[in-house]
Design a protein around this motif. Structure first.
Motif, PDB file in Angstrom:
ATOM      1  N   CYS A 157       2.588  -9.898  -6.788  1.00 28.92           N
ATOM      2  CA  CYS A 157       2.741  -8.644  -6.060  1.00 28.92           C
ATOM      3  C   CYS A 157       1.620  -7.708  -6.481  1.00 28.92           C
ATOM      4  O   CYS A 157       1.510  -7.354  -7.655  1.00 28.92           O
ATOM      5  N   TRP A 158       0.792  -7.341  -5.517  1.00 32.59           N
ATOM      6  CA  TRP A 158      -0.341  -6.460  -5.765  1.00 32.59           C
ATOM      7  C   TRP A 158      -0.103  -5.154  -5.034  1.00 32.59           C
ATOM      8  O   TRP A 158       0.445  -5.141  -3.931  1.00 32.59           O
ATOM      9  N   ALA A 159      -0.557  -4.072  -5.628  1.00 33.47           N
ATOM     10  CA  ALA A 159      -0.400  -2.759  -4.999  1.00 33.47           C
ATOM     11  C   ALA A 159      -1.719  -2.020  -4.977  1.00 33.47           C
ATOM     12  O   ALA A 159      -2.519  -2.110  -5.906  1.00 33.47           O
ATOM     13  N   LEU A 160      -1.923  -1.303  -3.907  1.00 39.36           N
ATOM     14  CA  LEU A 160      -2.976  -0.292  -3.799  1.00 39.36           C
ATOM     15  C   LEU A 160      -2.217   1.023  -3.703  1.00 39.36           C
ATOM     16  O   LEU A 160      -1.425   1.209  -2.778  1.00 39.36           O
ATOM     17  N   THR A 161      -2.408   1.890  -4.680  1.00 43.18           N
ATOM     18  CA  THR A 161      -1.645   3.136  -4.705  1.00 43.18           C
ATOM     19  C   THR A 161      -2.555   4.327  -4.924  1.00 43.18           C
ATOM     20  O   THR A 161      -3.743   4.181  -5.196  1.00 43.18           O
ATOM     21  N   GLY A 162      -1.923   5.479  -4.870  1.00 41.65           N
ATOM     22  CA  GLY A 162      -2.584   6.710  -5.261  1.00 41.65           C
ATOM     23  C   GLY A 162      -2.587   6.806  -6.777  1.00 41.65           C
ATOM     24  O   GLY A 162      -2.424   5.805  -7.476  1.00 41.65           O
ATOM     25  N   LEU A 186       0.842  -1.189   0.000  1.00 43.71           N
ATOM     26  CA  LEU A 186       0.000   0.000   0.000  1.00 43.71           C
ATOM     27  C   LEU A 186       0.878   1.241   0.000  1.00 43.71           C
ATOM     28  O   LEU A 186       1.793   1.357   0.828  1.00 43.71           O
ATOM     29  N   SER A 187       0.595   2.160  -0.902  1.00 41.63           N
ATOM     30  CA  SER A 187       1.356   3.398  -0.985  1.00 41.63           C
ATOM     31  C   SER A 187       0.462   4.494  -1.541  1.00 41.63           C
ATOM     32  O   SER A 187      -0.173   4.304  -2.579  1.00 41.63           O
ATOM     33  N   VAL A 236      -7.089   8.583  -0.561  1.00 39.84           N
ATOM     34  CA  VAL A 236      -6.451   7.334  -0.985  1.00 39.84           C
ATOM     35  C   VAL A 236      -6.314   6.393   0.206  1.00 39.84           C
ATOM     36  O   VAL A 236      -6.609   5.195   0.105  1.00 39.84           O
ATOM     37  N   GLN A 237      -5.888   6.903   1.353  1.00 42.47           N
ATOM     38  CA  GLN A 237      -5.744   6.059   2.544  1.00 42.47           C
ATOM     39  C   GLN A 237      -7.088   5.479   2.976  1.00 42.47           C
ATOM     40  O   GLN A 237      -7.172   4.312   3.359  1.00 42.47           O
TER      41      GLN A 237
END
Length: 152
Positions: free
Chosen positions: A75-80, A52-53, A103-104
């Protein structure tokens, strides 16, 4: 009274929670390695590393994504907002528009949704894997060229 069967346990590690490891790795190898080193120690093919970023530009998370890929883990990401380097480095990414707070908040909701799916799978004795989770319906898929997803 008959004891109820509980679901089989699933392994999960919150890499940020072990502050002793973070401090030791950061002091000995640099803070860009605090997650990557742990990923290399624990990740196996078929595992899922979720990052998470809000910016998608954190060097320590980009290094962790690269480490996951080398371990053949998903690899999965949650981003802005996209585009960002973390989304490009990960297998899949959900890139959300908005300021840091929005985003958070969205990340929190997304993590709860992921937990719900995992718990339902465990309750039904379903073997969970990255492949099975990928098969779940989504609002949109990211184009391969962009390596990011549109906001849900």
């Amino acid at each position: 009274m008959t004891p109820t069967m509980s679901p089989a346990p699933a392994s999960a590690i919150a890499l940020h929670a072990d502050t002793s490891s973070l401090t030791a790795i950061g002091n000995d190898f640099g803070f860009a390695e605090v997650y990557a080193r742990q990923v290399r120690a624990h990740a196996q093919p078929g595992d899922i590393v979720l990052l998470l970023s809000t910016s998608g530009r954190s060097p320590n998370l980009i290094a962790a994504a690269d480490a996951a890929r080398r371990c053949r883990a998903e690899c999965w990401a949650l981003t802005g907002p996209a585009p960002n380097p973390l989304a490009v480095t990960c297998t899949d990414a959900v890139c959300l528009p908005g300021d840091t707070a929005a985003v958070q908040e969205s990340h929190l909701a997304a993590v709860h949704m992921i937990c719900r799916v995992v718990e339902q799978g465990l309750e039904h004795g379903t073997a969970l894997s990255a492949q099975r989770l990928r098969a779940l319906p989504r609002a949109t898929r990211r184009p391969d060229t962009e390596r990011s997803m549109e906001a849900l």
